[in-house]
Design an enzyme around this catalytic site. Structure first.
Site, PDB file in Angstrom:
ATOM      1  N   PHE A  61       0.809  -1.218   0.000  1.00  8.03           N
ATOM      2  CA  PHE A  61       0.000   0.000   0.000  1.00  8.03           C
ATOM      3  C   PHE A  61       0.845   1.272   0.000  1.00  8.03           C
ATOM      4  O   PHE A  61       0.313   2.372   0.082  1.00  8.03           O
ATOM      5  CB  PHE A  61      -1.009  -0.027   1.160  1.00  8.03           C
ATOM      6  CG  PHE A  61      -2.199  -0.935   0.915  1.00  8.03           C
ATOM      7  CD1 PHE A  61      -2.417  -1.526  -0.323  1.00  8.03           C
ATOM      8  CD2 PHE A  61      -3.120  -1.188   1.924  1.00  8.03           C
ATOM      9  CE1 PHE A  61      -3.513  -2.359  -0.559  1.00  8.03           C
ATOM     10  CE2 PHE A  61      -4.235  -2.005   1.698  1.00  8.03           C
ATOM     11  CZ  PHE A  61      -4.428  -2.596   0.462  1.00  8.03           C
ATOM     12  N   ARG A  62       2.168   1.120  -0.053  1.00  8.23           N
ATOM     13  CA  ARG A  62       3.092   2.219  -0.393  1.00  8.23           C
ATOM     14  C   ARG A  62       3.222   3.335   0.625  1.00  8.23           C
ATOM     15  O   ARG A  62       3.889   4.322   0.334  1.00  8.23           O
ATOM     16  CB  ARG A  62       2.721   2.841  -1.751  1.00  8.23           C
ATOM     17  CG  ARG A  62       2.491   1.878  -2.894  1.00  8.23           C
ATOM     18  CD  ARG A  62       3.701   1.030  -3.165  1.00  8.23           C
ATOM     19  NE  ARG A  62       3.611   0.351  -4.457  1.00  8.23           N
ATOM     20  CZ  ARG A  62       4.316  -0.732  -4.756  1.00  8.23           C
ATOM     21  NH1 ARG A  62       5.154  -1.246  -3.888  1.00  8.23           N
ATOM     22  NH2 ARG A  62       4.211  -1.293  -5.942  1.00  8.23           N
ATOM     23  N   ASN A  92       8.160  -3.344   2.051  1.00 10.80           N
ATOM     24  CA  ASN A  92       9.010  -2.570   1.127  1.00 10.80           C
ATOM     25  C   ASN A  92       8.478  -1.157   0.881  1.00 10.80           C
ATOM     26  O   ASN A  92       8.277  -0.729  -0.245  1.00 10.80           O
ATOM     27  CB  ASN A  92       9.234  -3.321  -0.199  1.00 10.80           C
ATOM     28  CG  ASN A  92       7.939  -3.636  -0.936  1.00 10.80           C
ATOM     29  OD1 ASN A  92       6.873  -3.688  -0.342  1.00 10.80           O
ATOM     30  ND2 ASN A  92       8.041  -3.839  -2.231  1.00 10.80           N
ATOM     31  N   HIS A 174       9.079 -14.099  -0.964  1.00 10.52           N
ATOM     32  CA  HIS A 174       9.013 -13.940  -2.411  1.00 10.52           C
ATOM     33  C   HIS A 174      10.052 -14.894  -2.968  1.00 10.52           C
ATOM     34  O   HIS A 174      11.249 -14.697  -2.785  1.00 10.52           O
ATOM     35  CB  HIS A 174       9.362 -12.492  -2.778  1.00 10.52           C
ATOM     36  CG  HIS A 174       9.317 -12.232  -4.238  1.00 10.52           C
ATOM     37  ND1 HIS A 174       8.422 -11.350  -4.794  1.00 10.52           N
ATOM     38  CD2 HIS A 174      10.015 -12.745  -5.275  1.00 10.52           C
ATOM     39  CE1 HIS A 174       8.577 -11.331  -6.099  1.00 10.52           C
ATOM     40  NE2 HIS A 174       9.557 -12.163  -6.420  1.00 10.52           N
ATOM     41  N   HIS A 228       2.611 -16.001  -3.725  1.00  7.29           N
ATOM     42  CA  HIS A 228       2.389 -15.988  -5.187  1.00  7.29           C
ATOM     43  C   HIS A 228       3.090 -17.078  -6.001  1.00  7.29           C
ATOM     44  O   HIS A 228       4.001 -16.813  -6.765  1.00  7.29           O
ATOM     45  CB  HIS A 228       2.693 -14.618  -5.788  1.00  7.29           C
ATOM     46  CG  HIS A 228       3.925 -13.918  -5.302  1.00  7.29           C
ATOM     47  ND1 HIS A 228       5.111 -14.550  -5.068  1.00  7.29           N
ATOM     48  CD2 HIS A 228       4.137 -12.607  -5.033  1.00  7.29           C
ATOM     49  CE1 HIS A 228       5.986 -13.661  -4.673  1.00  7.29           C
ATOM     50  NE2 HIS A 228       5.426 -12.487  -4.636  1.00  7.29           N
ATOM     51  N   ASP A 298      -1.279  -9.574  -4.026  1.00  6.99           N
ATOM     52  CA  ASP A 298      -0.006  -8.886  -4.266  1.00  6.99           C
ATOM     53  C   ASP A 298      -0.277  -7.528  -4.923  1.00  6.99           C
ATOM     54  O   ASP A 298       0.469  -7.095  -5.798  1.00  6.99           O
ATOM     55  CB  ASP A 298       0.924  -9.741  -5.145  1.00  6.99           C
ATOM     56  CG  ASP A 298       2.369  -9.252  -5.107  1.00  6.99           C
ATOM     57  OD1 ASP A 298       2.679  -8.331  -4.325  1.00  6.99           O
ATOM     58  OD2 ASP A 298       3.186  -9.802  -5.868  1.00  6.99           O
ATOM     59  N   HIS A 302       1.668   0.964  -9.326  1.00  4.54           N
ATOM     60  CA  HIS A 302       2.622   1.973  -9.808  1.00  4.54           C
ATOM     61  C   HIS A 302       1.808   2.900 -10.692  1.00  4.54           C
ATOM     62  O   HIS A 302       0.783   2.488 -11.245  1.00  4.54           O
ATOM     63  CB  HIS A 302       3.732   1.326 -10.649  1.00  4.54           C
ATOM     64  CG  HIS A 302       4.536   0.313  -9.888  1.00  4.54           C
ATOM     65  ND1 HIS A 302       5.551   0.660  -9.028  1.00  4.54           N
ATOM     66  CD2 HIS A 302       4.467  -1.035  -9.857  1.00  4.54           C
ATOM     67  CE1 HIS A 302       6.073  -0.448  -8.502  1.00  4.54           C
ATOM     68  NE2 HIS A 302       5.424  -1.490  -8.987  1.00  4.54           N
TER      69      HIS A 302
HETATM   70  O1  DOR Z   1       5.688  -7.288  -9.066  1.00  2.45           O
HETATM   71  C1  DOR Z   1       5.870  -7.074  -7.881  1.00  2.45           C
HETATM   72  N1  DOR Z   1       5.800  -5.844  -7.361  1.00  2.45           N
HETATM   73  N2  DOR Z   1       6.127  -8.115  -7.079  1.00  2.45           N
HETATM   74  C2  DOR Z   1       6.485  -7.923  -5.793  1.00  2.45           C
HETATM   75  O2  DOR Z   1       6.675  -8.894  -5.103  1.00  2.45           O
HETATM   76  C3  DOR Z   1       6.666  -6.565  -5.269  1.00  2.45           C
HETATM   77  C4  DOR Z   1       5.787  -5.656  -5.970  1.00  2.45           C
HETATM   78  C5  DOR Z   1       5.997  -4.185  -5.654  1.00  2.45           C
HETATM   79  O3  DOR Z   1       6.159  -3.858  -4.489  1.00  2.45           O
HETATM   80  O4  DOR Z   1       5.953  -3.386  -6.571  1.00  2.45           O
END
Ligand code: DOR
Length: 433
Positions: A61-62, A92, A174, A228, A298, A302
């Site tokens: 969720f960034r 992340n 992952h 996944h 997942d 973006h």
């Molecule tokens: O495609 C992906 N994007 N796979 C991931 O495991 C991380 C994710 C992301 O955080 O953009």
């Protein structure tokens, strides 16, 4: 506040039944309450299915740090609309969730902004073993055994051995092998387009990493969840290590394959990569056979500008929380699965895998995270109606039948017939240890 959801077709742990559910003070007060029960609100649910709220155990969720892509407010509006009442989010972000202090900050931020319930994984690094050992208020540890968005990566054997040996929380990973990815990248040479993504992050990369993780989990007797799964071959490895392993699949690995690169380009660029039609079929079949525990998204948004960069500068990831339930319910309408199976994969099993207290089933005394579903409602996914901040979906233009029409989070209605109540706040999920 007492809400009576009357005459729904309710998916209960012991089977589906036409009955009523009484909600009081955020909990399920009664299933099949007495006929004279009074309520402040009566929901006439004749012809609709009542299911437990979806628990999505893999989202990005960034927030904090990458909020130009997504944030808690947008993402959880998307959850409310999609019938997702609890999410478990990945570490992340910026800063990364790799210490108890960062985790506490994220939890505090989420409490002020999220419309649905929340939990956050602790990210593993090569140097935060003490944090992982003492972590609380988290479902578990996330390891990127292969790199993806961000730079969280632990692929050295010694570091992995120590994490599996010296921590006690469940671990998820992952699973794409970094060395295989590097070798493939070299062999592919100068990239000629996004289709190379599935050559670089190929079957072997997934197989090697999942095998390695299964070996670690088995030797260290450590609970481990394979995120996944994208190939059928990984399932054989998982089957053989069932005592310690659970696994999940995402809608994009069920429904997209390399042939979609032509139409959708980098919109379906994901890690793990999408694979081949045989993998779609094999994963769908394995799900139906009960070999896969969880369906999660997942959700990894973006912006379109970022996604439209030429490969390989384009980032990997796609948004999905507002459509995942409908994608699966549509399969029910096509006769592929039953609604009970979908509830098992998207509600009950995620709660079991992550020991989430009082969620995932419609049971007296449990949290009133509920979704009313209209199995006859048909709607088309459109970019312009997406709640996610990035406002696109790889399923743009796809018509699905079977949608959430009302969603309750801890007894409070957060979504009803297209309207979202932005004042509702979810709670921090509790994890039994
Ligand atoms: O495609 C992906 N994007 N796979 C991931 O495991 C991380 C994710 C992301 O955080 O953009």
């Amino acid at each position: 506040m007492r809400t009576l959801i009357e005459n729904a077709t309710v998916v209960l742990p012991e089977g589906t039944a036409k009955t009523s559910v009484l909600v009081e003070d955020g909990r399920i007060a009664a299933v099949d309450p007495a006929a004279h029960t009074r309520a402040d609100e009566v929901v006439h649910a004749e012809g609709l299915h009542l299911i437990p709220g979806v628990i999505d155990d893999q989202v990005h969720f960034r927030e904090p740090g990458l909020t130009h892509k997504e944030d808690f407010a947008h993402a959880t509006r998307a959850c409310a609309k999609g019938g997702v009442t609890t999410f478990l989010e990945m570490p992340n972000t910026i800063p990364q969730t790799t210490t108890q202090e960062r985790l506490a900050e994220k939890l505090a931020l989420a409490a002020t902004k999220c419309l649905v319930n929340f939990g956050f994984y602790m990210g593993a690094t090569t140097s935060n073993l003490d944090e992982l050992r003492s972590a609380t208020r988290t479902p578990g540890i996330k390891i990127f055994i292969g790199s993806s968005t961000g730079d969280l990566l632990v692929d050295e054997q010694e570091a992995l051995e120590r994490i599996f040996a010296e921590t006690s929380l469940p671990i998820c990973a992952h699973c794409e092998d970094e060395a295989t990815i590097r070798a493939n990248r070299k062999a592919v040479g100068a990239p000629s387009g996004v289709a190379d993504h599935s050559r670089i992050r190929d079957h072997q990369a997934a197989f090697v990493a999942t095998s390695r993780a299964a070996d670690l989990a088995t030797r260290h007797r450590h609970r481990f969840h394979v995120l996944h799964v994208s190939t059928v071959a990984e399932l054989a490895v998982i089957d053989a290590a069932r005592e310690y392993l659970t696994c999940e699949v995402c809608p994009h690995h069920l429904f997209f394959n390399v042939s979609d690169y032509e139409r959708l380009g980098t919109l379906v660029q994901m890690n793990p990569s999408v694979k081949y039609p045989e993998d779609n079929e094999g994963l769908l079949k394995a799900l139906a056979e009960g070999r896969i525990d969880v369906v999660a998204t997942d959700h990894a948004p973006h912006t379109l500008d970022e996604k439209n960069r030429p490969y390989p500068e384009s980032p990997s990831g796609l948004p999905a929380v507002e459509n995942s339930l409908a994608l699966m319910l549509d399969q029910v309408n096509r006769g592929r699965f039953t609604i009970e199976q979908v509830v098992t994969w998207m509600c009950t099993n995620p709660a079991r895998v992550w020991n989430i207290r009082n969620k995932g089933e419609i049971r007296e005394g449990w949290d009133a995270d509920l979704v009313l579903v209209d199995m006859n409602k048909t709607a088309t996914i459109l970019n312009e109606s997406q709640e996610t901040k990035c406002r696109w979906s790889p399923w743009h233009g796809t018509e699905l039948t079977g949608w959430a029409v009302r969603t309750w989070v801890m007894g409070r209605e957060v979504f009803r017939d297209g309207r979202i109540d932005g004042t509702v706040r979810g709670r921090e999920a509790s994890f039994d240890v």
